[in-house]
Design an enzyme around this catalytic site. Structure first.
Site, PDB file in Angstrom:
ATOM      1  N   HIS A  36       0.831  -1.207   0.000  1.00 41.40           N
ATOM      2  CA  HIS A  36       0.000   0.000   0.000  1.00 41.40           C
ATOM      3  C   HIS A  36       0.866   1.257   0.000  1.00 41.40           C
ATOM      4  O   HIS A  36       1.698   1.441   0.884  1.00 41.40           O
ATOM      5  CB  HIS A  36      -0.901   0.016   1.234  1.00 41.40           C
ATOM      6  CG  HIS A  36      -2.022   1.004   1.156  1.00 41.40           C
ATOM      7  ND1 HIS A  36      -3.224   0.719   0.555  1.00 41.40           N
ATOM      8  CD2 HIS A  36      -2.119   2.288   1.582  1.00 41.40           C
ATOM      9  CE1 HIS A  36      -4.022   1.769   0.640  1.00 41.40           C
ATOM     10  NE2 HIS A  36      -3.361   2.744   1.250  1.00 41.40           N
ATOM     11  N   ASP A  38       0.262   5.597  -0.955  1.00 38.76           N
ATOM     12  CA  ASP A  38      -0.732   6.620  -1.283  1.00 38.76           C
ATOM     13  C   ASP A  38      -0.169   7.785  -2.086  1.00 38.76           C
ATOM     14  O   ASP A  38      -0.700   8.903  -2.026  1.00 38.76           O
ATOM     15  CB  ASP A  38      -1.357   7.156   0.010  1.00 38.76           C
ATOM     16  CG  ASP A  38      -2.473   6.263   0.533  1.00 38.76           C
ATOM     17  OD1 ASP A  38      -3.418   5.998  -0.231  1.00 38.76           O
ATOM     18  OD2 ASP A  38      -2.392   5.827   1.688  1.00 38.76           O
ATOM     19  N   GLU A 140      -8.919   1.726  -2.498  1.00 43.01           N
ATOM     20  CA  GLU A 140      -9.024   1.747  -1.029  1.00 43.01           C
ATOM     21  C   GLU A 140     -10.398   2.256  -0.609  1.00 43.01           C
ATOM     22  O   GLU A 140     -10.611   3.443  -0.436  1.00 43.01           O
ATOM     23  CB  GLU A 140      -7.925   2.621  -0.426  1.00 43.01           C
ATOM     24  CG  GLU A 140      -7.875   2.526   1.093  1.00 43.01           C
ATOM     25  CD  GLU A 140      -6.740   3.325   1.696  1.00 43.01           C
ATOM     26  OE1 GLU A 140      -6.399   3.053   2.860  1.00 43.01           O
ATOM     27  OE2 GLU A 140      -6.204   4.215   1.017  1.00 43.01           O
ATOM     28  N   HIS A 167     -13.170   2.143   3.831  1.00 41.16           N
ATOM     29  CA  HIS A 167     -12.101   2.994   4.351  1.00 41.16           C
ATOM     30  C   HIS A 167     -12.498   3.311   5.794  1.00 41.16           C
ATOM     31  O   HIS A 167     -12.887   2.416   6.550  1.00 41.16           O
ATOM     32  CB  HIS A 167     -11.891   4.228   3.480  1.00 41.16           C
ATOM     33  CG  HIS A 167     -10.652   4.991   3.846  1.00 41.16           C
ATOM     34  ND1 HIS A 167     -10.682   6.301   4.266  1.00 41.16           N
ATOM     35  CD2 HIS A 167      -9.350   4.614   3.911  1.00 41.16           C
ATOM     36  CE1 HIS A 167      -9.449   6.689   4.561  1.00 41.16           C
ATOM     37  NE2 HIS A 167      -8.620   5.684   4.348  1.00 41.16           N
ATOM     38  N   HIS A 208      -8.804  -1.846   7.273  1.00 41.32           N
ATOM     39  CA  HIS A 208      -9.826  -0.816   7.527  1.00 41.32           C
ATOM     40  C   HIS A 208     -11.180  -1.377   7.941  1.00 41.32           C
ATOM     41  O   HIS A 208     -12.029  -0.601   8.402  1.00 41.32           O
ATOM     42  CB  HIS A 208     -10.025   0.106   6.312  1.00 41.32           C
ATOM     43  CG  HIS A 208      -9.017   1.195   6.190  1.00 41.32           C
ATOM     44  ND1 HIS A 208      -9.012   2.297   7.013  1.00 41.32           N
ATOM     45  CD2 HIS A 208      -7.984   1.357   5.339  1.00 41.32           C
ATOM     46  CE1 HIS A 208      -8.010   3.094   6.663  1.00 41.32           C
ATOM     47  NE2 HIS A 208      -7.358   2.542   5.666  1.00 41.32           N
ATOM     48  N   HIS A 229      -2.405  -3.163   4.616  1.00 39.62           N
ATOM     49  CA  HIS A 229      -1.625  -2.271   5.498  1.00 39.62           C
ATOM     50  C   HIS A 229      -2.262  -2.231   6.882  1.00 39.62           C
ATOM     51  O   HIS A 229      -2.965  -1.304   7.235  1.00 39.62           O
ATOM     52  CB  HIS A 229      -1.467  -0.876   4.887  1.00 39.62           C
ATOM     53  CG  HIS A 229      -2.741  -0.139   4.607  1.00 39.62           C
ATOM     54  ND1 HIS A 229      -3.752  -0.647   3.825  1.00 39.62           N
ATOM     55  CD2 HIS A 229      -3.167   1.102   4.997  1.00 39.62           C
ATOM     56  CE1 HIS A 229      -4.735   0.239   3.747  1.00 39.62           C
ATOM     57  NE2 HIS A 229      -4.415   1.300   4.460  1.00 39.62           N
ATOM     58  N   ASP A 311       2.391   1.837   3.818  1.00 40.49           N
ATOM     59  CA  ASP A 311       1.443   2.963   3.857  1.00 40.49           C
ATOM     60  C   ASP A 311       2.171   4.302   3.716  1.00 40.49           C
ATOM     61  O   ASP A 311       1.725   5.315   4.241  1.00 40.49           O
ATOM     62  CB  ASP A 311       0.601   2.937   5.135  1.00 40.49           C
ATOM     63  CG  ASP A 311      -0.697   3.738   5.003  1.00 40.49           C
ATOM     64  OD1 ASP A 311      -1.053   4.117   3.876  1.00 40.49           O
ATOM     65  OD2 ASP A 311      -1.355   3.989   6.027  1.00 40.49           O
TER      66      ASP A 311
END
Length: 365
Positions: A36, A38, A140, A167, A208, A229, A311
């Protein structure tokens, strides 16, 4: 046998920065396959989706990720998160997810000597053999499909290899770990989403989601799942972490927990400091905290079910010594001091994620 192992080193392994011979041996067997990152969303916020400058270190001043640091970190495969926040809903969420997918495609096109798109395990191997970083897509949050299995199918056709079911907020069909429970896990539509992801050869990602959703998804799925993650709740009592009873089911499912480097997930004292207004000295979180979670997961499930999901660019602060994507070898070096073999580190770094990707994508259509 490690499914990533080959008779000769991966061409990109020599680029990783480490002086430890056991770590070097591990990365010649399997490069880092991270669950993961971002960068896509951070690029939207900080750089209006520009891809220029990402061949240089710290191109926009705050990113944790760029091509040279991926190389120094021994990263051979990266799940790029095509994330949108839950403040975007309905068609807006779908549109923004498509923009995120477009960014990753443009990023790969901008750096063709270093990056290549991938969807399956065989794709990843081919990219590794070419000395590049395999670039995969992960959506995600189930809000990205606007409750539509048709949108889910379109995302799959566009190359999205996993979807995180929620999420930070519940969807209409699944409870999140950080929202008030509404459904008690998955609804009938949520179970249909999992079944359709199995059919499409998409990885079901349970980071999540609420513990009830974890169990419901494991009840339904016919394929291994991932936590892209997350870390271990027995080590740090945080709702985003995974309890041991779920880890045992993950072992039996054949899936993988990709341990995150987010300080809140690694240290209860850091989480209290953060959520208490950051009053007083910041508690120290280091690579040893990450290793504690990795070793707990190994003790519960076996080394075959543990991976890495940093992450990066999804949080502001990271542990001391793990400030950006160049630092994955430091995790392996810390494991080497605890007696890990090169084969076990190779499984953790990339072999386990590749095995699960093989298992899921081989059945998709």
């Amino acid at each position: 046998m490690n499914p990533a192992a080959s008779s000769s080193p991966h061409p990109a392994a020599r680029l990783a920065v480490t002086g430890d011979p056991t770590v070097r041996s591990a990365l010649e067997k399997a490069l880092v396959f991270d669950g993961h990152n971002d960068l896509a969303w951070e690029s939207r916020v900080e750089a209006a989706y520009a891809t220029d400058g990402l061949g240089e270190v710290a191109p926009h001043g705050r990113f944790h990720t760029d091509v040279p640091r991926l190389r120094r970190g021994g990263v051979g495969a990266q799940f790029w998160s095509v994330f949108v926040p839950t403040s975007l809903a309905g068609a807006d969420a779908v549109e923004a997810t498509l923009e995120q997918i477009d960014f990753v495609h443009r990023l790969v096109a901008a750096y063709p000597d270093d990056l290549a798109l991938a969807r399956t395990g065989d794709d990843v191997r081919a990219v590794w053999a070419d000395g590049k970083v395999a670039s995969l897509l992960g959506a995600e949050g189930g809000h990205s499909i606007d409750d539509s299995l048709a949108v889910l199918r379109v995302l799959s056709r566009l190359g999205v290899a996993y979807m995180t079911l929620t999420h930070n907020d519940n969807t209409a069909w699944a409870d999140s770990a950080t929202d008030e429970p509404v459904h008690g896990g998955l609804t009938d539509l949520g179970r249909d989403v999992v079944r359709e992801m199995n059919r499409l050869g998409m990885l079901v990602d349970l980071s999540h989601v609420a513990t009830t959703t974890m169990h419901d998804a494991l009840d339904v799925t016919a394929a291994p799942v991932i936590f892209s993650h997350s870390s271990c709740r027995a080590v740090t009592d945080h709702p985003r972490n995974v309890p041991d009873d779920v880890l045992l089911r993950l072992r039996d499912n054949g899936g993988v927990l990709m341990v995150a480097f987010v300080p809140s997930f690694l240290s209860e004292s850091w989480a209290r400091w953060r959520h208490g207004g950051e009053v007083g000295p910041e508690p120290r979180v280091t690579v040893q905290d990450v290793v504690d979670h990795i070793e707990h997961a190994r003790e519960v499930m076996g080394v075959e079910h543990v991976g890495l999901g940093g992450d990066y660019d999804g949080f502001v602060r990271f542990p001391v010594g793990l400030e950006d994507v160049s630092t994955y070898p430091r995790v392996l070096e810390a494991l080497a001091t605890r007696g890990w073999s090169a084969d076990d580190m190779a499984a953790l770094a990339g072999g386990n994620a590749l095995r699960v990707l093989d298992a899921v994508t081989s059945g998709g259509r």
